[in-house]
Design an enzyme around this catalytic site. Structure first.
Site, mmCIF file in Angstrom:
data_model
loop_
_atom_site.group_PDB
_atom_site.id
_atom_site.type_symbol
_atom_site.label_atom_id
_atom_site.label_comp_id
_atom_site.label_asym_id
_atom_site.label_seq_id
_atom_site.Cartn_x
_atom_site.Cartn_y
_atom_site.Cartn_z
ATOM 1 N N ASP A 61 4.785 -11.499 6.299
ATOM 2 C CA ASP A 61 3.541 -10.864 5.877
ATOM 3 C C ASP A 61 2.702 -11.890 5.124
ATOM 4 O OD1 ASP A 61 1.555 -9.350 4.772
ATOM 5 O OD2 ASP A 61 2.867 -7.967 3.714
ATOM 6 N N ARG B 20 7.734 -13.535 -4.676
ATOM 7 C CA ARG B 20 6.334 -13.936 -4.575
ATOM 8 C C ARG B 20 6.035 -14.876 -5.732
ATOM 9 N NH1 ARG B 20 3.749 -8.010 -2.883
ATOM 10 N NH2 ARG B 20 4.998 -7.773 -0.975
ATOM 11 N N GLN C 61 11.013 -2.957 -2.956
ATOM 12 C CA GLN C 61 10.345 -1.763 -2.468
ATOM 13 C C GLN C 61 11.108 -1.148 -1.308
ATOM 14 O OE1 GLN C 61 6.473 -3.496 -1.530
ATOM 15 N NE2 GLN C 61 6.941 -3.533 0.647
ATOM 16 N N ASP D 211 -4.135 2.567 -0.225
ATOM 17 C CA ASP D 211 -3.199 2.446 -1.336
ATOM 18 C C ASP D 211 -3.132 3.752 -2.117
ATOM 19 O OD1 ASP D 211 -2.869 -0.228 -0.682
ATOM 20 O OD2 ASP D 211 -4.264 -0.948 -2.228
ATOM 21 N N GLU E 280 -0.708 1.029 -8.755
ATOM 22 C CA GLU E 280 -0.480 1.161 -7.311
ATOM 23 C C GLU E 280 1.005 1.368 -7.057
ATOM 24 O OE1 GLU E 280 -0.194 -1.658 -3.411
ATOM 25 O OE2 GLU E 280 -1.876 -2.075 -4.766
ATOM 26 N N SER F 161 1.336 0.842 -0.630
ATOM 27 C CA SER F 161 0.341 0.388 0.334
ATOM 28 C C SER F 161 0.869 0.773 1.710
ATOM 29 C CB SER F 161 0.140 -1.121 0.240
ATOM 30 O OG SER F 161 -0.783 -1.563 1.207
#
Length: 335
Positions: A56, A110, A125, A236, A249, A252
């Site tokens: 991604d 990340r 997640q 979102d 958030e 998504s």
């Protein structure tokens, strides 16, 4: 580094009780999610070959953690940013039928993330994906799945209240829908994050739709990779989060690109060369199922339900020493 310290913050639960609550939320939520969306749990990779095109790209600026393997020659291997593309391939490979789907625990690194109360270099997640018919690639399908996820989150609130009544965060009873262009029209003098905060504070919980393309002011509400979500059918889920006075958030998600949307979005982003990659070619040749899917933040959900001030209270990661010291001074107990 940015850190918000809530006034008179009280973590309520001890670290050990928090760990037990985290396990309870994760175990219970994934079972409920699987049941409501007809999803089966499967195993998923932590890393993929760069040449597969399966990783991604997120906003397009983040660099994946990469390495080589002794038995893989010069092939570059990347730690996944998410499994948005891999899941769609898995649905075909494993023979999932119409309206069946999968979910998996997705872990990512990340390294370019800007660290604050909500953002960590470690991402955990539930990634999920479900087969739909081509005729179901519409707003009604998207909204129905959003409503279902919201219902599961609300049910979790009641479950957590039963076990930890002193710690539970009470959530709004309804989710509202708004497009990114409508937000710009309502709040023309605010930037995208400020618009999200304003609408979420007013309504409690919103699903901001149509993210990725340029708005009437020539700017994007937020970046989205061009090769998984259809920018006209995504969005979102945001909750107003009182402890930090901002939108949080949680998910998504979106209807995934078909061959037409993929080509158009790759053209807009000037990366049509990706059409030669295996994943992209399979979509263009109609070899993959039409799907809807998304990611739901595990630590974010635990934060939301337990009213924690920092994501580091519900996951183990690395933080700058300055942040660690400030948290300790204010009773924010990082794991």
């Amino acid at each position: 580094m940015h850190l918000t310290i809530p006034k008179d913050y009280d973590p309520v639960l001890s670290v050990r009780d928090t760990q037990e609550a985290i396990k309870y939320i994760r175990d219970t939520f994934q079972k409920e999610l699987g049941k409501e969306l007809n999803l089966s749990r499967i195993s998923a990779p932590l890393f993929v070959e760069k040449s597969s095109g399966l990783n991604d790209d997120l906003n397009g600026s983040e660099k994946a953690v990469s390495f080589t393997m002794k038995e893989m020659g010069d092939e570059t291997i990347e730690v996944v940013h998410s499994l948005a593309k891999w899941k769609r391939m898995a649905l075909k490979k494993y023979g999932f039928a119409m309206h069946e789907g999968l979910y998996t625990n997705m872990n990512a690194i990340r390294k370019d993330e800007e660290l604050d109360n909500l953002h960590s270099a470690y991402v955990d997640q539930w990634d999920w994906e479900k087969v739909i018919d081509e005729s179901e690639r519409n707003v009604e399908t998207l909204k129905a799945h959003v409503e279902t996820i919201f219902k599961v989150i609300k049910h979790m609130e009641h479950e957590v209240w039963y076990k930890y009544p002193q710690a539970v965060n009470h959530l709004p009873d309804k989710i509202h829908f708004v497009t990114s262009q409508q937000l710009l029209d309502i709040y023309p003098n605010l930037d995208p994050r400020e618009r999200e905060n304003a609408i979420t504070k007013e309504l409690g919980c919103v699903f901001v739709m149509k993210i990725g393309g340029r708005l009437s002011d020539g700017q994007k509400h937020d970046g989205r990779a061009p090769d998984y979500d259809d920018w006209q059918l995504n969005g979102d889920i945001l909750f107003w989060y009182e402890p930090l006075q901002q939108a949080l958030e949680i998910s998504s998600m979106g209807v995934r690109v078909d061959e037409k949307a993929l080509h158009e979005q790759l053209e807009i982003e000037d990366c049509l060369e990706r059409e030669e990659l295996p994943f992209h070619a399979a979509i263009l040749n109609k070899e993959l199922p039409y799907t809807i899917g998304g990611g739901i933040g595990q630590s974010r959900l635990c934060m939301l339900l337990l009213k924690k001030a920092h994501i580091g209270e519900v996951q183990a990661s690395l933080w700058p020493q300055e942040m660690i010291d400030l948290c300790e001074e204010n009773d924010i107990r990082l794991l």
